[in-house]
Design an enzyme around this catalytic site. Structure first.
Site, mmCIF file in Angstrom:
data_model
loop_
_atom_site.group_PDB
_atom_site.id
_atom_site.type_symbol
_atom_site.label_atom_id
_atom_site.label_comp_id
_atom_site.label_asym_id
_atom_site.label_seq_id
_atom_site.Cartn_x
_atom_site.Cartn_y
_atom_site.Cartn_z
ATOM 1 N N SER A 206 52.066 -30.639 7.087
ATOM 2 C CA SER A 206 52.660 -30.954 8.392
ATOM 3 C C SER A 206 54.176 -30.835 8.304
ATOM 4 O O SER A 206 54.707 -30.195 7.388
ATOM 5 C CB SER A 206 52.240 -32.363 8.815
ATOM 6 N N ASN A 207 54.893 -31.417 9.231
ATOM 7 C CA ASN A 207 56.362 -31.395 9.234
ATOM 8 C C ASN A 207 56.862 -32.677 9.887
ATOM 9 O O ASN A 207 56.079 -33.410 10.503
ATOM 10 C CB ASN A 207 56.864 -30.136 9.972
ATOM 11 N N PRO A 208 58.166 -32.975 9.776
ATOM 12 C CA PRO A 208 58.646 -34.299 10.237
ATOM 13 C C PRO A 208 58.974 -34.391 11.729
ATOM 14 O O PRO A 208 59.659 -35.330 12.139
ATOM 15 C CB PRO A 208 59.927 -34.508 9.415
ATOM 16 N N ALA A 273 56.417 -28.609 17.016
ATOM 17 C CA ALA A 273 56.660 -27.882 15.765
ATOM 18 C C ALA A 273 55.289 -27.520 15.201
ATOM 19 O O ALA A 273 54.687 -28.288 14.448
ATOM 20 C CB ALA A 273 57.447 -28.753 14.800
#
Ligand code: C5P
Length: 395
Positions: A206-208, A273
């Protein structure tokens, strides 16, 4: 300055009323406040009058030889009324049109928008009588803001439905009443947050992304009268009141949910995102740790914005892009390829504009390579300018 009348009822949450008044004043409104007799068991007269910047109105000040009948004077003065720490009892009175104290008499006399921020025990909120009174008030155009689920103030209650919205959220809703409704009738579809691409049942890539940018666009659109659907990856911020949130995890789920609502929409803002890749094979069982190096085969995710761009029709499509170099050129290429009206370009390396922050600094980049640089500002302000730009392109 807009004039907001706050009526405070007897509930534990009445102690938050001074903060509500303060937050409303911070949005640039003038406030006056009425408190019921029992509300003053929970909050002091001085706290209320000093937070409102005006005298406190109570049963004792209902009639005076100089001012006459205060309920008529206050009703005439108010441009919006918000009932805070709204109790089941006060809802019942209002739904029946009773007018036996200053608050209820004033409520019966106003012609302006009325908002309710209830605060009560779960059983009282869920009682059919309260439900019926709420429905009656709503049928007259009154708006309910909350309650929400959370910690309740009363003894032994713990968590439950009936908690009053936070003062900031109440002030935000009040502010919306006065915002120009230039997006009334428009349907805005927003993607927000990250996606999670599971490798097995407990691990994901995933991403932040925090979802803050997408939620700011949603709040701004709602305040301007739009209907809003947010397709959101996993985030830990509360949904903007009045929006419909469709929770998703993976890019494939996000694509399906966006496609489901695309027909309905007039404007699509893709702030999410989206993970570029997902595991070629998602294991159904947790993979045991092995000492050797592992290689995970990843396959590209579909580009949601590009897929929507193919069937754009009259809709306006806005994307976001993060670049570390050659930003304008690359973003213009993306706007062209994805058939977006413009791309909001941001740089993750710029100070104050990283993932999860409250500010952003974007450049609107158009498919023909022209662009408009904006200074650093709050995400809400970016949202305002983004919607202005999108509005110009809407039919
Ligand atoms: O190509 P890039 O990922 O930089 O493009 C960013 C824009 O495209 C964002 O608006 C993002 O939400 C969208 N996007 C998408 N589907 C993907 C990847 C990005 O809709 N698989």
């Amino acid at each position: 300055m807009h004039r907001v009348l706050v009526i405070v009822c007897a509930s534990v949450a009445a102690m938050k009323a001074p903060f509500v008044l303060r937050r409303i004043r911070e949005t640039g409104c003038e406030t006056r406040v009425i408190a019921s007799d029992s509300a003053l068991n929970f909050v002091t007269p001085l706290a209320l009058s000093s937070a409102s910047g005006n005298e406190l109105y109570t049963r004792g000040s209902w009639f005076s030889p100089q001012a006459g009948a205060q309920h008529l004077e206050l009703a005439h003065w108010a441009e919006a009324v918000v009932v805070v720490a709204a109790s089941a009892d006060f809802m019942a009175k209002a739904a029946l049109g009773l007018a036996d104290d200053l608050g209820s008499a004033t409520l019966l006399s106003v012609r302006c928008p009325v908002m309710w921020a209830p605060a009560m025990n779960t059983a009282m909120w869920e009682h059919p009588a309260t439900g019926a009174h709420k429905a009656k008030l709503q049928s007259w155009g009154h708006q309910f803001i909350g309650p929400t689920s959370g910690k309740l103030g009363t003894r032994g209650e713990g968590e439950g439905m009936g908690r009053m919205l936070e003062p900031e959220e109440i002030a935000e809703q009040v502010k919306r009443v006065f915002a120009p409704k230039d997006l009334a009738g428009k349907k805005v579809l927003i993607s927000a947050g990250p996606t999670r691409e599971y490798l097995d049942p407990v691990r994901f890539v995933s991403n932040p992304s925090s979802g803050k940018m997408g939620f700011a666009v949603a709040e701004e659109a709602l305040s301007r009268g739009a209907e809003v659907v947010i397709v959101s990856g996993p985030v830990s911020i509360p949904a903007p009141a009045g929006s419909k949130v469709v929770p998703v995890e993976s890019a494939l789920q996000m694509k399906a949910a966006m496609e489901d609502h695309f027909e309905w929409s007039d404007l699509v803002v893709m702030t999410a995102a989206v993970a570029d890749y997902r595991a070629a094979e998602q294991k159904h069982e947790k993979q045991a740790k092995i000492s050797e190096q592992v290689t995970i085969e990843m396959v590209p995710n579909p580009d949601i914005l590009a897929a929507l761009g193919q069937k754009k029709g009259n809709r306006v499509l806005v994307g976001f892009a993060m670049e570390t170099h050659a930003g304008v050129e690359r973003a213009a290429g993306k706007a062209q390829r994805k058939n977006a009206d413009f791309i909001c370009l941001n740089y993750p390396t710029r100070e104050g504009t990283s993932f999860g922050g409250d500010d952003n600094q974007v450049t609107f980049v158009f498919p023909d390579g022209t662009f408009q640089d904006l200074p650093r500002m709050s995400k809400r302000e970016v949202a305002r300018l983004l919607l202005n730009e999108a509005m110009q392109r809407m039919q």
